[in-house]
Structure formats: structure tokens, C-alpha cells
Design a protein around this motif. Structure first.
Motif, PDB file in Angstrom:
ATOM      1  N   GLU A  87      68.124  22.310 -31.936  1.00 24.08           N
ATOM      2  CA  GLU A  87      67.167  21.698 -31.011  1.00 24.08           C
ATOM      3  C   GLU A  87      66.383  22.776 -30.248  1.00 24.08           C
ATOM      4  O   GLU A  87      65.187  22.646 -30.013  1.00 24.08           O
TER       5      GLU A  87
ATOM      6  N   TRP B 286      63.740  24.131 -32.532  1.00 25.16           N
ATOM      7  CA  TRP B 286      62.650  23.169 -32.601  1.00 25.16           C
ATOM      8  C   TRP B 286      61.793  23.218 -31.331  1.00 25.16           C
ATOM      9  O   TRP B 286      60.556  23.283 -31.384  1.00 25.16           O
ATOM     10  N   ALA B 287      62.472  23.247 -30.171  1.00 21.88           N
ATOM     11  CA  ALA B 287      61.760  23.286 -28.888  1.00 21.88           C
ATOM     12  C   ALA B 287      60.866  24.525 -28.831  1.00 21.88           C
ATOM     13  O   ALA B 287      59.696  24.450 -28.437  1.00 21.88           O
TER      14      ALA B 287
ATOM     15  N   ARG C 174      57.625  24.233 -30.566  1.00 20.02           N
ATOM     16  CA  ARG C 174      56.606  23.421 -29.887  1.00 20.02           C
ATOM     17  C   ARG C 174      55.778  24.273 -28.944  1.00 20.02           C
ATOM     18  O   ARG C 174      54.719  23.873 -28.500  1.00 20.02           O
ATOM     19  N   PHE C 175      56.304  25.448 -28.580  1.00 12.99           N
ATOM     20  CA  PHE C 175      55.608  26.322 -27.641  1.00 12.99           C
ATOM     21  C   PHE C 175      55.216  27.630 -28.328  1.00 12.99           C
ATOM     22  O   PHE C 175      55.242  28.684 -27.717  1.00 12.99           O
TER      23      PHE C 175
ATOM     24  N   ASP D  53      70.415  16.922 -36.037  1.00  3.89           N
ATOM     25  CA  ASP D  53      69.352  15.927 -35.882  1.00  3.89           C
ATOM     26  C   ASP D  53      68.469  15.874 -37.141  1.00  3.89           C
ATOM     27  O   ASP D  53      67.882  16.899 -37.516  1.00  3.89           O
ATOM     28  N   PRO D  54      68.358  14.716 -37.778  1.00  5.99           N
ATOM     29  CA  PRO D  54      67.583  14.655 -39.028  1.00  5.99           C
ATOM     30  C   PRO D  54      66.112  15.015 -38.851  1.00  5.99           C
ATOM     31  O   PRO D  54      65.454  15.406 -39.817  1.00  5.99           O
ATOM     32  N   GLN D  55      65.598  14.922 -37.629  1.00  7.35           N
ATOM     33  CA  GLN D  55      64.204  15.325 -37.389  1.00  7.35           C
ATOM     34  C   GLN D  55      64.002  16.826 -37.551  1.00  7.35           C
ATOM     35  O   GLN D  55      62.876  17.278 -37.723  1.00  7.35           O
TER      36      GLN D  55
ATOM     37  N   TRP E  51      65.392  27.662 -24.684  1.00  5.91           N
ATOM     38  CA  TRP E  51      64.554  26.571 -24.190  1.00  5.91           C
ATOM     39  C   TRP E  51      63.268  27.177 -23.643  1.00  5.91           C
ATOM     40  O   TRP E  51      63.325  28.089 -22.820  1.00  5.91           O
ATOM     41  N   PRO E  52      62.119  26.674 -24.092  1.00  2.94           N
ATOM     42  CA  PRO E  52      60.861  27.257 -23.604  1.00  2.94           C
ATOM     43  C   PRO E  52      60.650  26.922 -22.129  1.00  2.94           C
ATOM     44  O   PRO E  52      61.087  25.869 -21.650  1.00  2.94           O
TER      45      PRO E  52
ATOM     46  N   TYR F  11      53.095  24.286 -17.835  1.00  2.00           N
ATOM     47  CA  TYR F  11      52.298  23.472 -16.915  1.00  2.00           C
ATOM     48  C   TYR F  11      52.939  23.633 -15.528  1.00  2.00           C
ATOM     49  O   TYR F  11      54.036  24.197 -15.401  1.00  2.00           O
TER      50      TYR F  11
ATOM     51  N   VAL G  69      55.041  22.412 -12.844  1.00  2.00           N
ATOM     52  CA  VAL G  69      56.066  21.363 -12.737  1.00  2.00           C
ATOM     53  C   VAL G  69      55.917  20.564 -11.435  1.00  2.00           C
ATOM     54  O   VAL G  69      55.975  19.334 -11.441  1.00  2.00           O
TER      55      VAL G  69
ATOM     56  N   GLU H 133      52.995  18.221 -11.548  1.00  2.00           N
ATOM     57  CA  GLU H 133      53.241  17.074 -12.425  1.00  2.00           C
ATOM     58  C   GLU H 133      54.193  16.073 -11.770  1.00  2.00           C
ATOM     59  O   GLU H 133      54.058  14.862 -11.967  1.00  2.00           O
TER      60      GLU H 133
END
Lengths: 289, 289
Positions: free
Chosen positions: B62, B65-66, B69-70, B100-102, B272-273, B277, B279, B282
Motif C-alpha cells: 500500500e 502504491w501511495a 500517486r505522488f 490488496d488485489p488493486q 507514506w507520501p 496540499y 492540510v 482543507e
């Protein structure tokens, strides 16, 4: 049905395939996202049922796959739509993840690329349809072209209007080609989304899951609900009906989607293929090898 | 290292990444397929270790993957080669299936299609390389082009000879592009294969897994072992080394491959990225929505 399997089944007082199905006169605004329709139990029962059903699901999927090796043409397509944070990822991890990964093809539809935009909106979808023997999963789908496109005005109303019919024709072709389609909208409440987005901002290791664009989309909540309502009215057909799954309780959404998948596979009822070779002859050949 | 993690690690007396690695002077014929190198325990310990390690593997995947994304460009490729029945499917179900299958993309390379034959042998392989953040799994691979092609004479010796170099260049490019390659041969004995094929013939629900061609290939066992030995000598490089995993004990093969995957992900050490933004800003936007 034996006593033991009856008691295991008894957590479902009624089938999600009937209870959650979008039929005539359906109103999305009447659905309580915090409800747990048909399930006779609490979170612990739900998690137990999820684990218990994994093996039947895995067995049925293996049969479906085996069948396809001997000419079977059937497959399943689970299509997931939802507002952000509704739990698509959890369905993939906890329901789909219980099946042999060789039998699963997952595709996440993002904003279309330039190459995809050069074709009609169903082009990229056709390319990702599951092969025979597979369970395909669409994380978002061609419905984005009548949801975000309607809400954000990416396409004019007459184009959106035409797409409903194109989608029905398309899904009908897909079904005729042997694919059972399960269309699911995971339905969370506006408040629950706020809680979940807030967690992504509070916990540094979850920050990467938050995108400022999520709040932009959230501003359009009522418009999205209208767009879903319109899509349900136009595309919940006998061939491929929609199911709206209350998703404020993650455990319920997971066990309900698992049940939809299970019932679809039970209806397909795939069988172990008979050998298309001479078993006794092969035993002798093998013994001599 | 804490006491509790030390004791959990203690089942591995030595790392498979070192023990099973194909280095200089490696002889496949010296490997005992029934051995369990480095693992200090029995089948029950092996199964416990497999379950225990799943969560760390899932967590690392995970993060990978994370990161992607960055802007992260790293990925993992697990390449599986083996004689029939050696247990590739079990690795996919029990090791890869724990993630995780993703985050997984599996591709099984079959006999090439006419379209694939119209291109060089690496063309179809390049198309299936894992995207950033993913763990790709090759069920068979470009090594078929120097294994079955050599054994069955599908390609002349000078072509096979050239392919070893092409493979090394290719894998070096793949690694430079950010993909860590783990090459695994699951090694079973000739006798164990006979037992496993025999089970497929004895049990009607397993008949579909048997193919008369399996015995044809079995007849060429010594030639396949020679072809593997040659492939190892030519393509076990510093960049992408081979690991020969004894596979007569399914539980050992699974836990050893899981460990190889785990160690590779630990070396990548994805984080973990951080949010890109504001925080606090937001949080206010979300609160107002």
C-alpha cells in the motif's frame, strides 16, 4: 439444505438481490445509508459471514474458470459506482480479495486520456470487459459519462440523454455474450462522507488518500444524487439492474456485495468440466513416464 | 529490532534471497527439491509465518502504491517459471492473494498468438510490465523463449544464444526504470510431478487441470533441466538474479517466495507520501461543506 448450511444462511432474512434492487418507483432519497436491509445480525455476524462465504465464492469462481478452459463463455462483471470514500476500495480488498487473484480482473476508470477521448465513451470500457471464466470488476465505469458529465456539464444534455440508450444497448450485448452484470451503487450519507474525509486529513499516513478535488465534488452532492436517480431510472433494466447498497456501515456494504456476487455465481451454476481425453489411457502413459 | 519481532523473524535462520540465489558455479542438479533451506520449522510453522507476514506485505504494497500517486516510479515484478504442477497457482493464491488485489497485476503468458508472433519475443512482455506502485506477476515469461524453444527446437541455437543477451539488456532497462525484478524457478522433482499429475487424473473434479500435453513435456525432463541450467548461467545477473526454490513441499515454496517478495519491498522501503496540499486549509474547507 442441511441444518448446518441453513443456519449459516439464516443471517440473510431476505436477499439483497431483491431488497436492494432498483425497480419502478425507486427513489434514492428514500434509502437510509445507515440501514442494513435483510441482514439479521450485527457487525460481528457480518464479518463472520464475510469470512464464511469466501470459500464458496472461491469455489464457484474456480468452477467458472475451469468451465472456460473447456469452451465455457460465461463471466461476471461487478460494476461499482459511488461518491468518494463510500468504500469501493474496501469491497475490492475484502470481497474480491477473497477470490483467487488469477480469476479476477480489476480496472479503475480514471479521467479519460487523450487517446481514449478520441473514441466513443464505450470504447475503453469494451476493452476491459472480463474474459470467459473471469470476474471482472469496474471501479467506476461508463456511468461516469452520465454522472460527472451531467453534474459538471462536460457534455450537453442531449448527448447525456442519448448515452442512456447506448448504455442499455451495450449492456444487453454484453449479457448476450455471456457476461452477468451486477451494477452496484455504494450509498453513503453526506455526513458520513465528511467524517471519512476528515479522517484522511487528521491522520498523516492517510493524507495521501485525500484530494482537494474531493471537496469540490462534495459541493455538488445534491446534483450527484439527481444524476444517480436519473441514471437508475433510465438504466436499471431487467437485463442489468442496479442495486443501491447502504454503505455507512462498511461491514454491511461488504457482506451485501459479497452476497450479490454469490447469488449471481450460484445462478450461473458452473460445473467442473468432464475430461475431454481418455483418463485411463493417460494414467497408463503417465505411469510409464 | 524489538523482542517480539525478533522472535517472529526467527523462523528464518538464513535469508532465501541469499540461500536460494543462483550465483557462480550453481548446479541445478545439486538442489534437493524436497529441502527447506533456511527455514527453522515445520509445515505448521510455515503456514503460520505465511499468515503472519501477509499484513506486513500488504502494508508495504500500500505504501508503494501511495508513493506512486505522488510521483513515485517504483514497482516490483515477480517472475515465476516452473515445470507443470510445481505450484505457480498456489503462489498466486496464497502469497500474491494476501495483498490488496488493486495493487497486483498478473499476466499468464501462453503460447503466443499470431499477433504476438508478428513482433519480437519481448514485445508482449513489455506490454505487461507493472505500472508504478504495482506488484506485477508473470506466470511464465520471456524465459519460455529460451526454455521450451530450446528443448523443442522452436528456434535455432544461434537465435536462442542471442536471446540471453537481449534478455539481460531488457531486464537491465526494466530495473533502471524503477522495477525490482524477482526471478523464481519453482523446482520440483520428477517423482513429485508424477504424483501431482496422477492426482489430477484420479480426482474427477481435478481432471480439467490435466492436459495430455503435460506428459509430452514430462518426457523432455532432462532437456528442460539443461535448458534451465543454461538460462541460469546466462541470465542470473547482479541486476536480476535467479532464485531456485525447492517446491516439493508446497508450504515451503510459498513461504520462501513470500519472503523474497517481502525482502524486496523492505529494501525499496516505500514511505507514506507527505500531503502536497495545505492540510489546515482543507480542514476548514471540509468543515464548511
Amino acid at each position: 439444505m442441511t441444518e448446518s448450511s441453513k443456519s449459516a444462511e439464516a443471517v440473510w432474512a431476505a436477499e439483497p438481490s431483491t431488497l436492494l434492487r432498483v425497480g419502478p418507483h425507486f427513489r434514492l432519497s428514500d434509502v437510509d445509508p445507515a440501514a442494513t436491509p435483510g441482514f439479521d445480525g450485527d457487525e460481528a455476524d457480518g464479518k463472520r459471514e464475510l469470512r464464511r462465504t469466501n470459500s464458496e465464492l472461491a469455489d464457484l469462481q474456480e468452477r467458472l474458470w475451469a468451465e472456460s478452459r473447456f469452451g465455457g463463455e460465461r463471466s461476471v462483471l461487478l460494476l461499482l459506482q459511488a461518491m468518494d470514500t463510500a468504500g469501493k476500495g474496501g469491497i475490492l480488498r475484502h470481497v474480491v480479495g477473497g477470490v483467487d487473484p488469477q480469476g479476477i480482473s480489476i480496472h479503475a476508470f480514471k479521467a479519460p486520456t487523450e487517446a481514449e477521448k478520441a473514441h466513443d465513451f464505450l470504447w475503453r470500457v469494451r476493452r476491459e470487459l472480463p474474459a470467459a471464466g473471469m470476474i471482472g470488476v469496474f471501479d467506476r465505469s461508463h456511468y461516469e459519462d452520465v454522472l460527472i458529465h451531467r453534474v459538471r456539464g462536460f457534455s450537453p444534455p442531449d448527448v447525456i440523454e442519448r448515452r442512456y440508450g447506448m448504455i442499455n444497448d451495450f449492456e444487453s450485448q454484453v449479457e448476450q455474450a455471456g457476461t452477468s452484470i451486477i451494477k452496484v451503487m455504494l450509498h453513503i450519507s453526506h455526513d458520513e462522507q465528511k467524517r471519512r474525509l476528515s479522517q484522511r486529513l487528521e491522520r498523516p499516513e492517510k493524507n495521501w488518500k485525500y484530494n482537494p478535488g474531493d471537496v469540490d465534488e462534495r459541493m455538488f452532492w445534491p446534483d450527484y444524487m439527481d444524476a444517480y436517480q436519473a441514471a437508475f431510472e433510465r438504466t436499471s433494466t431487467d437485463v442489468a439492474s442496479w442495486h443501491v447498497v447502504p454503505a455507512d456501515h462498511k461491514w454491511y456494504a461488504r457482506v451485501a456485495v459479497q452476497r450479490l456476487l454469490l447469488q449471481t455465481l450460484r445462478e450461473i451454476d458452473p460445473h467442473w468440466p468432464a475430461a475431454n481425453y481418455d483418463v485411463e489411457f493417460e494414467k497408463k502413459r503417465l505411469a510409464a513416464s
